[in-house]
Each structure stands twice: as C-alpha cells, then as structure tokens.
Design a protein around this motif. Structure first.
Motif, PDB file in Angstrom:
ATOM      1  N   SER A  34     -11.839 -10.266  -2.463  1.00  0.00           N
ATOM      2  CA  SER A  34     -10.471  -9.985  -3.207  1.00  0.00           C
ATOM      3  C   SER A  34     -10.068  -8.740  -3.378  1.00  0.00           C
ATOM      4  O   SER A  34     -10.816  -7.711  -3.220  1.00  0.00           O
ATOM      5  CB  SER A  34     -10.348 -10.619  -4.730  1.00  0.00           C
ATOM      6  OG  SER A  34     -10.840 -12.016  -5.045  1.00  0.00           O
ATOM      7  N   PRO A  64      -1.856  -8.541  -4.770  1.00  0.00           N
ATOM      8  CA  PRO A  64      -3.311  -8.602  -4.569  1.00  0.00           C
ATOM      9  C   PRO A  64      -3.345 -10.042  -3.380  1.00  0.00           C
ATOM     10  O   PRO A  64      -2.590 -10.631  -3.241  1.00  0.00           O
ATOM     11  CB  PRO A  64      -3.907  -9.419  -5.873  1.00  0.00           C
ATOM     12  CG  PRO A  64      -2.879  -9.522  -6.734  1.00  0.00           C
ATOM     13  CD  PRO A  64      -1.545  -9.104  -6.055  1.00  0.00           C
ATOM     14  N   LYS A  67     -10.595  -0.860  -0.707  1.00  0.00           N
ATOM     15  CA  LYS A  67     -10.278  -0.824  -2.071  1.00  0.00           C
ATOM     16  C   LYS A  67      -9.379   0.515  -2.212  1.00  0.00           C
ATOM     17  O   LYS A  67      -9.418   1.434  -1.794  1.00  0.00           O
ATOM     18  CB  LYS A  67     -11.293  -1.037  -3.043  1.00  0.00           C
ATOM     19  CG  LYS A  67     -12.207   0.273  -3.189  1.00  0.00           C
ATOM     20  CD  LYS A  67     -13.298   0.212  -4.057  1.00  0.00           C
ATOM     21  CE  LYS A  67     -14.016   1.574  -4.385  1.00  0.00           C
ATOM     22  NZ  LYS A  67     -13.330   2.576  -4.437  1.00  0.00           N
ATOM     23  N   THR A  85       1.237  -3.711 -12.339  1.00  0.00           N
ATOM     24  CA  THR A  85       1.826  -4.212 -11.058  1.00  0.00           C
ATOM     25  C   THR A  85       2.647  -3.257 -10.608  1.00  0.00           C
ATOM     26  O   THR A  85       3.261  -3.423  -9.443  1.00  0.00           O
ATOM     27  CB  THR A  85       2.362  -5.442 -11.568  1.00  0.00           C
ATOM     28  OG1 THR A  85       3.631  -5.019 -12.416  1.00  0.00           O
ATOM     29  CG2 THR A  85       1.551  -6.446 -12.433  1.00  0.00           C
ATOM     30  N   ASN A  88      -8.956   2.283  -6.113  1.00  0.00           N
ATOM     31  CA  ASN A  88      -9.100   2.387  -7.586  1.00  0.00           C
ATOM     32  C   ASN A  88      -9.688   3.464  -8.091  1.00  0.00           C
ATOM     33  O   ASN A  88     -10.027   3.773  -9.266  1.00  0.00           O
ATOM     34  CB  ASN A  88      -9.774   1.273  -8.030  1.00  0.00           C
ATOM     35  CG  ASN A  88     -11.125   0.986  -7.616  1.00  0.00           C
ATOM     36  OD1 ASN A  88     -11.789   1.677  -7.043  1.00  0.00           O
ATOM     37  ND2 ASN A  88     -11.617  -0.301  -7.753  1.00  0.00           N
ATOM     38  N   SER A  90      -4.851  -1.951  -2.405  1.00  0.00           N
ATOM     39  CA  SER A  90      -5.744  -1.754  -1.274  1.00  0.00           C
ATOM     40  C   SER A  90      -4.995  -1.120   0.088  1.00  0.00           C
ATOM     41  O   SER A  90      -3.907  -1.713   0.418  1.00  0.00           O
ATOM     42  CB  SER A  90      -6.368  -3.029  -0.971  1.00  0.00           C
ATOM     43  OG  SER A  90      -6.927  -3.448  -2.341  1.00  0.00           O
ATOM     44  N   GLU A 135      -7.339  -5.845  -4.642  1.00  0.00           N
ATOM     45  CA  GLU A 135      -6.367  -5.598  -5.616  1.00  0.00           C
ATOM     46  C   GLU A 135      -5.029  -4.769  -5.063  1.00  0.00           C
ATOM     47  O   GLU A 135      -5.028  -4.584  -3.905  1.00  0.00           O
ATOM     48  CB  GLU A 135      -6.820  -4.821  -6.752  1.00  0.00           C
ATOM     49  CG  GLU A 135      -7.860  -5.661  -7.462  1.00  0.00           C
ATOM     50  CD  GLU A 135      -7.475  -6.757  -8.005  1.00  0.00           C
ATOM     51  OE1 GLU A 135      -6.353  -6.888  -8.689  1.00  0.00           O
ATOM     52  OE2 GLU A 135      -8.343  -7.901  -8.108  1.00  0.00           O
ATOM     53  N   ARG A 136      -3.789  -4.871  -5.886  1.00  0.00           N
ATOM     54  CA  ARG A 136      -2.924  -4.052  -5.493  1.00  0.00           C
ATOM     55  C   ARG A 136      -3.291  -2.605  -5.123  1.00  0.00           C
ATOM     56  O   ARG A 136      -4.223  -1.978  -5.788  1.00  0.00           O
ATOM     57  CB  ARG A 136      -1.767  -4.043  -6.538  1.00  0.00           C
ATOM     58  CG  ARG A 136      -1.095  -5.399  -6.921  1.00  0.00           C
ATOM     59  CD  ARG A 136      -0.284  -5.168  -8.026  1.00  0.00           C
ATOM     60  NE  ARG A 136       0.630  -6.440  -8.151  1.00  0.00           N
ATOM     61  CZ  ARG A 136       0.184  -7.169  -9.119  1.00  0.00           C
ATOM     62  NH1 ARG A 136      -0.944  -7.189  -9.667  1.00  0.00           N
ATOM     63  NH2 ARG A 136       0.898  -8.319  -9.224  1.00  0.00           N
TER      64      ARG A 136
END
Ligand code: ZN
Length: 807
Positions: free
Chosen positions: A515, A508, A482, A711, A484, A520, A517-518
C-alpha cells in the motif's frame, strides 16, 4: 611577590596589539594572534585547542589556562572531574568555563576576554592553583566580525558619542546572530548550528562546575549578574540557587567599591533549556549570564540618557571584574563545588523514570542523532508494553512497545537534562518569562510517547537501519517510495538536482501487494529515458538518503489510480525566491535560508525588499515572505498588484507570520483575521498590574494539538493530528477551501506551555496552515512557524510539501 619569569615574556593585550585596549575593536584574527602569543610564550600554563570553524570559515578556539602543575596533568584532572559524576575519584580542582561574545555585536566581550586572561596569568595567578579555566574568546566570530567591519565603515573620526550618529545604528542584519542569522544563545539544546555542534563535543568533555555567558544589553541598563530571575526550572537545586547568590555578592563587593550600578534577580530567568546559562545548569553547572550595558549601539563610546559617556573601556572593565570575581569565588569554593557536582548527579528520584517513544523510524533516528550529541544514553525497548502518561492523549494509559520503540532512561548521568527536554510540560512558577515555555521533544519530533513512572527495560543499541542495499535494478516500469518524513523530502531534493523527473500520488494506491499513501513518489523509466545514467544516479541518491525503492513492472495499479492518471502529479523543478530585508525579520529569514542550504539542499535566490520592484517576478515559481514586522509599507499597491498578478499566472506565494496580517488587512486574497468580541467587563489595571494583564493576551511559545486534513497535499505524510508550537496569539478565520491544519474549538488550551486566558478565547477555530487557489496560482498560509529555531523536526515536511507537492 617576586616578579615572575613569564610576566617578562607575555605582553598585555595593549602592548601586543599596539593600541590601548578599548580604543579600537580587535578583529578576530588579531584576537587569535594574541592568544597564540600567550600560548607560545607561556606554554606551560596556557594551551589553545582549535575546535572547529564557522560557516564563514573563521576559526573557533578554546583556551585552557591553569597552573603549570595542573596543566601538566590536565587530562587527569578532567578524568577525575568526570569520575566524580559517579561518585568516584577525589577531584580537587574547580573547572570554570567562560564564553564570550555569543552575540556578535555585544562586542565588548572578546576584548574583555583578552584582558581577563592576561591578568589571570600575571596579577591573579593564585586563582590558577585550584582552578582550570576554559575560555572561549568568541563563540560567534562571524557575527562579531560583521559588527566590527560595519562599525569601522561608519565610525566617525574620532568616534562620535552622539547616539544619533550612524555608527550607533546597525542595519537590518546586525552582528547579533551567526551566518545563518541564528541566535546561538537559543541553540544549546537543539544544536542546529555548526558552531554549537562543534562546541558541545568539547563542552561534554569538561562539564564545568561554572559556566558564564558574557553578554551586553541596552546602553542605559546597569550591569546585570546572578542571581537570576524567576521562573527557575524546578530541577534547579538549592545549591545552584545559593551559589548564584554567593557569586553575585562577590561581584557586588567590587561594584560597590567602584560605585557602579547593577541589578540582579530580574528579567533573565532560568527556564528555556537552550541558553548558555540554563543548558549548563541542567548539566550540573552554575550557569550564569552577565550583561553589560552597551551592545551594537554603543560603539567606542556613546552618550547615555542621563548624559554620561559609556565607553568601551568602561565596558571592558566591568566584564573583566565579574570574570575575575567569578574565578575568585570558584577558587575559594573548590571543595564545595566538587561535592555539590557529585550530589547533582546522584539519582534525583524524578517522578518519571523512562520516556518511551514510538513512530516514524526516520524521526526516531533524527532524535537519537540529537541525543548522541548530548551524550544522552538510550536504547530500544525490551518490553511489549509501557504504562504511564501518554503525551498525545494527555492522560494515563498504555503504549504498546517493540524493539523499534526508543527508551530514554532518566536514571543516567544526563538524567536532569533528559527530564527537562522530554517532560510533557515544564512546571512554570511564573508565566512572565523571557522565552518560549514548551519544547518537549516527543512533540517536536512527532512521536507517540509515554512518560513512565517505572523504569522500562531496554537494550542499549541504536535503532536498526532496515535498508541494507539500495542498488536499483534496471528495466522496471517505475520505482516507488513512501513519503512520510522530511528525509523523504531531502531525497526528492537530491533527485530534482540530479535532473530526475519525479511524480507523486495524490490518492493512495496498491501495487505489488504494497500500500502506498498519498504523496508516495513515483519515478518512471519513461520520464527519465533521456537522462544520462538514470539508474546510477537514482541508486546513488537512494543510498545516500537510505531510502528504499520498490521497482514495479507496470503502471496498471492493483488498487487506486494508474500512474498516467490525473491523480498523479509531476513535481516541478521550481525556482524559489525568499524575501529578505525589512520588514522580514533576520531570525525568521535566516531559518528559511538555513533550511534550504543546510537541510533541504535546494538552491534558493535571496531577494532584498530594496530592489524587489526591479526584478521580474515571473522568473520565479515560488516566493516566500518570512515572518517579520509590519508588511504594510512593503506590500504597497504596486507590489501587491504585481504579486497578485503573478499568482494569477501560476506563481506560488508562501506567506508566513506577520505577512499574513497585511494580506488579511488588504483583503488581497481570502485570508481574514478572526473577529474578536471585546470583553466589556474589562477594567483598567494599575500601572504595576499592566504587565500581568497584558500577558493574558499572549501565548509565549506553547504546544497545541491541531487537526490535520491529510488528504490535502500540504499535509501528505502526516497523521490526523499535529502538535504545533504557537508563538503568538494571531488568529485567522478558516478558509472556505484549503483549511489544512487548524485549531478546532476544543483545543484552544495548550497541551504544554503558557497561553493567556484571553488568548485562549481568541484562538479557538482558527487556521494554522492553509492553501488557496487563485487563477493558475496558489497561496500557502503559515500562521505558525514550522521552522522556528530549526528545532521543530516534525514541522519541516509541511514546508517541503508547500514547495514540492501543493500545486
Ligand atoms: Zn546577548
């Protein structure tokens, strides 16, 4: 009185050093030698404790001084003092801690410390009967040695009192800050610097009744001592206020007798919690700042504006006087100090009883690491719900809680400090303050939080570490993780240094039922097939940074774009340069330097403006312009042309703070200052009102809710909003494309802290962080400073994104 035996064995500073104190500056190793001399020759009354080293490897030391009887049971005295916090024990001694030279070029302080200790051991030994004195002779040896060394290089012989001589004009990097150019007198609460981190352990062992921070100010200023100026934080007790007056009056007695000028109750307020006066105050001390006129400007002697000569000897005399006077007051008020110290720690019945925080586990862990250093108790929630004031919404409501929610109770020994550091908005009695007016930790760490009027149940445990085993199995097509938190960026930095090639998802995707996310990270076998011990290196880095890697056997994803798609970018092993020297600011440059070397662990080249024109910019992928003064002179036609050309060819420019203003004025790129309509009803204020009028235009460090386009790669890993610490009212228009973080019209009022009415009108619909493409290159704009004083944890990922993900 009989001459005492020790007086024959210990030498005065002048006798020991071989010159009259005040006729030279004493270098750090000689200061240490002098204290060692005292400790060796008067070992029953004075002890030295090494508490660490500086970034430049100089020793940090505390000096404990008291009567022979007290020193023999020093630890018992300390225990009794700490037990008093809980109303136990019968403490009878006063504990006074005096810190010298936190600002390196305020160079009188260390000299004064030596004379103070000597007089304490000789003429003033009666003060030691009731009092344990702790002296930090030099909080910032790297800064002080920088000053002393510079001064000797340029000192006239004999010294020149003409203020125009070079010995009175320090260069761009003066002696005030530490190695990384941090102001250590802004770092007590955030503990970003090595010196602060090591000192706080010892400070917490003592929590003195009185803490004095010795400083210097402008040459022409008379001496400043307590009582401090408004605003006072509301947690400061009546006794703390009154005792400042008691101390101040005692000093005044000596200053009056000598006919020395002084002032009190002005300029130096007690609000921002990270000073050497406020931090101790919020821990139950009488925390005070004393300011002599002089500092880096004054050298061994200087002519003042009224034509007097201010000498180092005068400056020593004044600090010596207030130091001893403080100890006199302490020793006369021992019983009261102990009684009031106990009362300070009684439950205060503050409105909020618990702070409960949810969010990114990495951020929770970073926060608990800070709480550990402050010895603040916390735990993980044992309830499912907490009702109260929701920080992000700014209104009452519910926060769902779990065993992953952090609870910080206010009813604890450090309760007042908890209130000050966590409360959503500090009450301001006056907006004219010396520093920022908002710092609430939930915003700084990007955590969802509630302030509850009821005590919330918790288990006194640390946040769990979910990753037990980071060993990575060989033979996968790719390894995924990930993106984040800033800890992910630290992991990436390590991978790059190990030569591992890393890709990142711009969209994503779903793989193996998970899943992503952007942002990663995607680490493929194919990219790294020629790397020696790829799996070993990857496993080691994952363990070190506690990152969880998910192996996958295929690049054909279940949802989203495949790993070979153009929506997956390759992260470059960028060569990065930071500009230093005028017009960048030392503090702002230092924050970036510290970020690279102590946080991100990524190499950086420091290029000074003096020889900037001689370097080949094409050797670098990224150039960072720190905040500072007016960039107009540096960014002349030639330099601007070269930078523009370099950007066109693929360079990435990260422009911060003041540098934006020049870029906007020169219309170099598309950044533009917001056009402000002048208020025609404005009437000229009186001379006295001017300062109050002026402040309407200002934002003095306040927190604003901004909107995030997550985004965009600059904001990968962020939520839809971000709480930014705004340090000024500079206002820039949105960009046509690439407005990533912005203050929309509805959010120009701060969530916490002070923003003047005119400033609020100005900053609606303005840019906070943005990015623009030019040719093959990119410009990243940072209006706010996510690295300010190194404490805004939630801003750091923006900086990492700018370096690694924005292309
Ligand atoms: Zn200072």
């Amino acid at each position: 009185m009989q001459p005492t035996i020790w007086a024959q064995h210990i030498q005065s500073p002048s006798a020991f050093l071989g010159y009259e104190l005040g006729t030279q500056f004493t270098r750090h190793h000689r200061v240490m030698d002098y204290y060692e001399h005292l400790a060796e020759n008067d070992s029953k009354r004075i002890q030295l404790v090494a508490y660490g080293t500086t970034y430049e490897n100089r020793p940090l030391m505390l000096v404990y001084i008291s009567s022979e009887e007290n020193m023999a049971r020093l630890d018992q005295i300390r225990q009794e003092h700490l037990e008093n916090i809980n109303g136990n024990g019968k403490p009878t001694k006063a504990i006074v801690w005096m810190s010298y030279n936190v600002h390196g070029n305020e160079s009188v302080s260390t000299e004064a410390s030596m004379q103070t200790v000597y007089e304490l051991l000789t003429k003033k030994q009666e003060y030691l009967k009731n009092t344990v004195v702790i002296i930090d002779p030099c909080v910032n040896p790297d800064g002080r040695e920088r000053y002393v060394n510079w001064y000797y290089q340029y000192k006239n012989s004999p010294n020149q009192i003409d203020p125009n001589s070079k010995e009175h004009h320090e260069p761009w990097l003066n002696g005030r800050p530490n190695h990384y150019m941090f102001d250590l007198n802004r770092d007590w609460a955030w503990l970003t610097q090595k010196e602060s981190q090591q000192r706080i352990k010892f400070y917490n062992q003592w929590l003195p009744h009185i803490h004095v921070d010795f400083h210097e100010q402008e040459v022409d200023s008379p001496y400043y001592f307590a009582p401090a100026a408004e605003p006072f934080h509301e947690v400061i007790t009546d006794f703390q206020r009154e005792f400042q007056v008691t101390v101040g009056k005692n000093h005044a007695k000596y200053f009056d007798a000598n006919g020395w000028f002084y002032f009190t109750k002005e300029v130096f307020d007690l609000l921002y919690p990270s000073y050497g006066d406020t931090y101790p105050t919020y821990n139950g001390s009488i925390g005070m700042t004393y300011e002599q006129g002089g500092s880096g400007r004054a050298g061994l002697g200087i002519t003042t504006s009224v034509g007097d000569t201010l000498s180092l000897k005068d400056r020593i005399e004044h600090h010596l006087t207030t130091g001893l006077s403080t100890l006199e007051v302490a020793t006369e008020n021992t019983a009261q100090l102990n009684e009031e110290f106990r009362k300070f720690h009684e439950s205060k019945n503050y409105r909020f009883k618990s702070y409960v925080l949810n969010g990114n586990p990495d951020q929770i862990k970073e926060l608990t690491a800070l709480l550990d250093q402050h010895e603040i108790e916390y735990g993980m929630a044992s309830t499912n719900n907490a009702k109260g004031f929701l920080f992000e919404q700014g209104k009452s409501g519910n926060l769902r809680t779990s065993q992953h929610s952090l609870v910080v109770p206010v009813t604890q020994n450090k309760g007042t400090l908890v209130k000050v550091l966590f409360e959503p908005n500090a009450k301001l009695t006056d907006s004219l303050t010396y520093d920022i007016t908002a710092w609430s930790l939930p915003f700084a760490y990007g955590l969802e939080a509630v302030a509850s009027e009821a005590a919330i149940g918790y288990n006194p445990v640390r946040p769990e570490t979910s990753i037990k085993d980071n060993a990575v199995a060989e033979g996968a097509y790719a390894y995924l993780t990930k993106w984040n938190s800033f800890n992910d960026a630290q992991f990436l930095s390590e991978l790059i240094k190990e030569g591992i090639r890393v890709r990142y998802a711009k969209k994503p995707f779903v793989q193996d039922g998970r899943s992503y996310e952007r942002g990663s990270l995607i680490i493929t076998q194919a990219d790294n097939q020629f790397l020696d011990d790829f799996i070993g290196k990857l496993s080691k880095a994952a363990s070190k940074h506690q990152r969880e890697l998910f192996p996958t056997q295929t690049g054909f994803v279940e949802g989203g774009k495949d790993f070979g798609s153009s929506s997956v970018g390759l992260i470059k092993d960028s060569k990065i340069a930071i500009l230093s020297g005028q017009p960048s600011s030392t503090l702002r440059f230092g924050e970036i330097w510290h970020f690279f070397e102590q946080k991100l662990n990524y190499p950086v080249t420091v290029i000074d403006t003096e020889y900037f024109k001689q370097i080949d910019l094409s050797d670098y992928d990224i150039l960072i312009l720190p905040d500072g003064d007016d960039y107009n002179r540096f960014l002349d036609k030639e330099v601007m042309g070269e930078i523009k050309n370099w950007v066109q060819q693929g360079g990435k420019l990260v422009a911060m703070g003041a540098s934006l203003k020049t870029l906007a004025k020169q219309k170099a790129f598309s950044i533009g200052l917001k056009k402000i309509e002048q208020d025609s009803s404005f009437s000229a204020p009186s001379f006295e009102m001017n300062q109050r009028e002026q402040i309407k235009q200002e934002i003095t460090g306040a927190i604003f809710k901004t909107t995030v386009d997550n985004t965009h790669p600059l904001a990968f890993g962020y939520k839809k909003d971000y709480f930014s610490l705004k340090l000024g009212s500079d206002a820039y228009e949105y960009l046509d494309k690439g407005t990533v973080v912005f203050l929309d019209a509805g959010h120009s009022k701060p969530i916490a802290g002070f923003a003047g009415s005119e400033a609020q009108k100005k900053i609606g619909e303005t840019l906070v962080f943005g990015s623009e493409k030019q040719g093959k290159g990119t410009i990243i704009y940072m209006v706010d400073n996510p690295l300010f004083r190194g404490f805004w944890q939630n801003g750091k990922l923006f900086f990492a994104n700018a370096l690694f993900l924005v292309d």
